[in-house]
Design an enzyme around this catalytic site. Structure first.
Site, PDB file in Angstrom:
ATOM      1  N   HIS A 199       5.141   5.957  11.398  1.00 11.76           N
ATOM      2  CA  HIS A 199       4.874   5.842   9.951  1.00 11.76           C
ATOM      3  C   HIS A 199       3.813   7.140   9.853  1.00 11.76           C
ATOM      4  O   HIS A 199       2.507   6.902   9.905  1.00 11.76           O
ATOM      5  CB  HIS A 199       4.255   4.423  10.016  1.00 11.76           C
ATOM      6  CG  HIS A 199       3.739   4.144   8.438  1.00 11.76           C
ATOM      7  ND1 HIS A 199       3.739   4.928   7.347  1.00 11.76           N
ATOM      8  CD2 HIS A 199       3.195   3.066   7.985  1.00 11.76           C
ATOM      9  CE1 HIS A 199       3.506   4.267   6.042  1.00 11.76           C
ATOM     10  NE2 HIS A 199       3.023   2.935   6.710  1.00 11.76           N
TER      11      HIS A 199
ATOM     12  N   ARG B 170      11.323   3.556   3.314  1.00 10.62           N
ATOM     13  CA  ARG B 170      11.186   2.488   4.381  1.00 10.62           C
ATOM     14  C   ARG B 170      12.099   1.624   4.709  1.00 10.62           C
ATOM     15  O   ARG B 170      12.883   1.224   3.792  1.00 10.62           O
ATOM     16  CB  ARG B 170       9.848   1.868   3.969  1.00 10.62           C
ATOM     17  CG  ARG B 170       9.789   0.400   4.965  1.00 10.62           C
ATOM     18  CD  ARG B 170       8.446  -0.192   4.628  1.00 10.62           C
ATOM     19  NE  ARG B 170       7.187   0.643   4.851  1.00 10.62           N
ATOM     20  CZ  ARG B 170       5.957   0.204   5.013  1.00 10.62           C
ATOM     21  NH1 ARG B 170       5.890  -1.146   4.700  1.00 10.62           N
ATOM     22  NH2 ARG B 170       4.899   0.886   5.040  1.00 10.62           N
TER      23      ARG B 170
ATOM     24  N   LYS C 279      26.586  -3.305  -0.813  1.00  6.19           N
ATOM     25  CA  LYS C 279      27.813  -3.078  -0.758  1.00  6.19           C
ATOM     26  C   LYS C 279      28.692  -2.443   0.417  1.00  6.19           C
ATOM     27  O   LYS C 279      29.737  -2.240   0.562  1.00  6.19           O
ATOM     28  CB  LYS C 279      28.286  -2.528  -2.195  1.00  6.19           C
ATOM     29  CG  LYS C 279      27.654  -3.069  -3.542  1.00  6.19           C
ATOM     30  CD  LYS C 279      28.365  -2.353  -4.525  1.00  6.19           C
ATOM     31  CE  LYS C 279      27.582  -2.469  -5.831  1.00  6.19           C
ATOM     32  NZ  LYS C 279      27.845  -1.563  -6.769  1.00  6.19           N
TER      33      LYS C 279
ATOM     34  N   ARG D  91       0.808  -1.228  -0.068  1.00  6.08           N
ATOM     35  CA  ARG D  91      -0.085  -0.196   0.002  1.00  6.08           C
ATOM     36  C   ARG D  91       0.915   1.264  -0.072  1.00  6.08           C
ATOM     37  O   ARG D  91       0.706   2.226  -0.782  1.00  6.08           O
ATOM     38  CB  ARG D  91      -0.919  -0.047   1.197  1.00  6.08           C
ATOM     39  CG  ARG D  91      -2.120  -0.764   1.014  1.00  6.08           C
ATOM     40  CD  ARG D  91      -2.671  -1.368   2.380  1.00  6.08           C
ATOM     41  NE  ARG D  91      -1.528  -2.578   2.679  1.00  6.08           N
ATOM     42  CZ  ARG D  91      -1.757  -3.563   2.460  1.00  6.08           C
ATOM     43  NH1 ARG D  91      -2.928  -3.942   1.727  1.00  6.08           N
ATOM     44  NH2 ARG D  91      -1.036  -4.477   2.654  1.00  6.08           N
ATOM     45  N   THR D  92       1.656   1.333   0.806  1.00  6.78           N
ATOM     46  CA  THR D  92       2.430   2.613   0.917  1.00  6.78           C
ATOM     47  C   THR D  92       3.143   3.080  -0.286  1.00  6.78           C
ATOM     48  O   THR D  92       3.122   3.983  -0.679  1.00  6.78           O
ATOM     49  CB  THR D  92       3.354   2.507   2.364  1.00  6.78           C
ATOM     50  OG1 THR D  92       2.754   2.043   3.455  1.00  6.78           O
ATOM     51  CG2 THR D  92       4.016   3.976   2.517  1.00  6.78           C
TER      52      THR D  92
HETATM   53  C1  NCD Z   1       1.795  -1.129   8.008  1.00  5.63           C
HETATM   54  C2  NCD Z   1       3.536  -0.853   8.126  1.00  5.63           C
HETATM   55  O1  NCD Z   1       3.897  -1.312   7.047  1.00  5.63           O
HETATM   56  O2  NCD Z   1       3.821  -0.397   9.063  1.00  5.63           O
HETATM   57  N1  NCD Z   1       1.532  -1.285   6.639  1.00  5.63           N
HETATM   58  C3  NCD Z   1       1.050  -0.264   5.780  1.00  5.63           C
HETATM   59  O3  NCD Z   1       2.057   0.657   5.727  1.00  5.63           O
HETATM   60  N2  NCD Z   1      -0.146   0.032   5.462  1.00  5.63           N
HETATM   61  C4  NCD Z   1       1.407  -2.157   9.029  1.00  5.63           C
HETATM   62  C5  NCD Z   1       1.858  -3.369   8.872  1.00  5.63           C
HETATM   63  O4  NCD Z   1       2.701  -3.813   8.470  1.00  5.63           O
HETATM   64  O5  NCD Z   1       1.388  -4.246   9.920  1.00  5.63           O
END
Ligand code: NCD
Length: 310
Positions: A141, A113, A92, A63-64
């Site tokens: 997040h 991320r 590396k 999703r993100t």
């Molecule tokens: C979440 C995350 O990656 O923190 N997912 C997201 O970004 N929608 C929640 C999760 O992974 O449980």
């Protein structure tokens, strides 16, 4: 265009690293702007023309990453990405700081991320363009928090007076952490329902001085749910915990828990969901998690426009 007046840390750029950077007024005006973007998408078709987003994901994401990329395309921008962060020169031995500097030469904004807490801050320290934290370990997040609040606001209009339950792994779930911090800026009350060993951190609990909260055992889920306006479910963050804890028997949400819940209860989940809720809840009008995922695109269209507007 709104100006969020985000504190300009690191190279005087408006990075989005933590939800703590947002005041209540920031959040309110941002959510109004998201609504404007959602309802007037035709006005934004070319708003980011010529701009490039770099997505650097060192952890799995559906999703993100895709909603950021979709948001960029929907507003006329383009995207470059490393298929998997670990296929980049980090493998590396390149440092995150060097990566921030280098990727800034190719993109106008970087979304990252990474499994390490505060890793995005390291990239932001040397980046020459804004950096957005799309999840740093079990820490934060912030854009998930913004889309969670947007989803609640669309249904409930405002946050004051709402009772919000959080159920599941509250220790390692960064989405719940950021969303709790954002909601705590309002006159909300909380119910925390988690397994022993997966409770909300003391630090976060202590920061809730102005918000009432109750802590419940998962066996009291049905009871705790009776008064909730929103229930936010999170999965067990298996990737962040020791193997011996992974075998913990986790309780899960079933339709029968909802029997005595309010008729306008909203069930949210950042997704992915694994085995912490029954899939037959999907057909219940109380299930909002797929709408929540869709709202991620509007929130990110708005955020990219705010950050790249100047
Ligand atoms: C979440 C995350 O990656 O923190 N997912 C997201 O970004 N929608 C929640 C999760 O992974 O449980």
């Amino acid at each position: 265009m709104i100006n969020l007046n985000l504190p300009k840390s690191f190279n005087n750029l408006p990075h989005v690293l933590s939800i703590d950077q947002f005041s209540k007024d920031n959040i309110n005006s941002f959510l109004d702007f998201v609504s404007h973007v959602e309802h007037n998408q035709h006005l934004f078709l070319d708003s980011l023309k010529g701009k490039i987003l770099a997505t650097l994901f060192f952890e799995a994401s559906t999703r993100t990453r895709l909603s950021f990329e979709s948001a960029m395309f929907k507003t006329g921008g383009q995207v470059i990405t490393v298929e998997d962060g670990n296929s980049s020169s980090i493998k590396k031995g390149e440092s995150l700081e060097d990566m921030g500097k280098v990727v800034s030469q190719y993109a106008d904004i970087i979304v990252v991320r990474h499994p390490e807490v505060l890793s995005c801050n390291k990239i932001a320290e040397t980046a020459e363009v804004p950096v957005v934290n799309a999840g740093d370990g079990g820490h934060e997040h912030p854009t998930q928090a913004l889309l969670d609040l947007y989803t609640i606001k669309k249904e409930k209009n405002n946050f004051d007076g709402l009772k919000i339950g959080f159920f599941g792994d509250l220790k390692y779930a960064r989405s719940a952490n950021s969303t709790i911090k954002a909601l705590a800026k309002y006159n909300t009350t909380f119910s925390f329902i988690s397994q022993e060993g997966f409770e909300l951190s003391d630090e976060l609990t202590l920061s809730l001085q102005e918000n009432e909260y109750a802590i419940h055992d998962p066996s009291k889920l049905e009871e705790a749910l009776k008064e909730c306006d929103v229930l936010y479910v999170t999965r067990l963050q298996k990737e962040r915990i020791l193997a011996q804890k992974r075998s913990t028997e986790f309780s899960f949400l079933t339709k029968s828990h909802l029997k005595h819940s309010k008729s306008d209860l909203m069930i949210l989940h950042p997704l992915p969901r694994v085995d912490e809720m029954d899939k037959d809840i999907d057909n219940d009008p109380k299930a909002f998690y797929f709408k929540q995922a869709k709202n991620g695109v509007y929130v990110r269209m708005a955020l990219l426009n705010v950050l790249l507007a100047s």
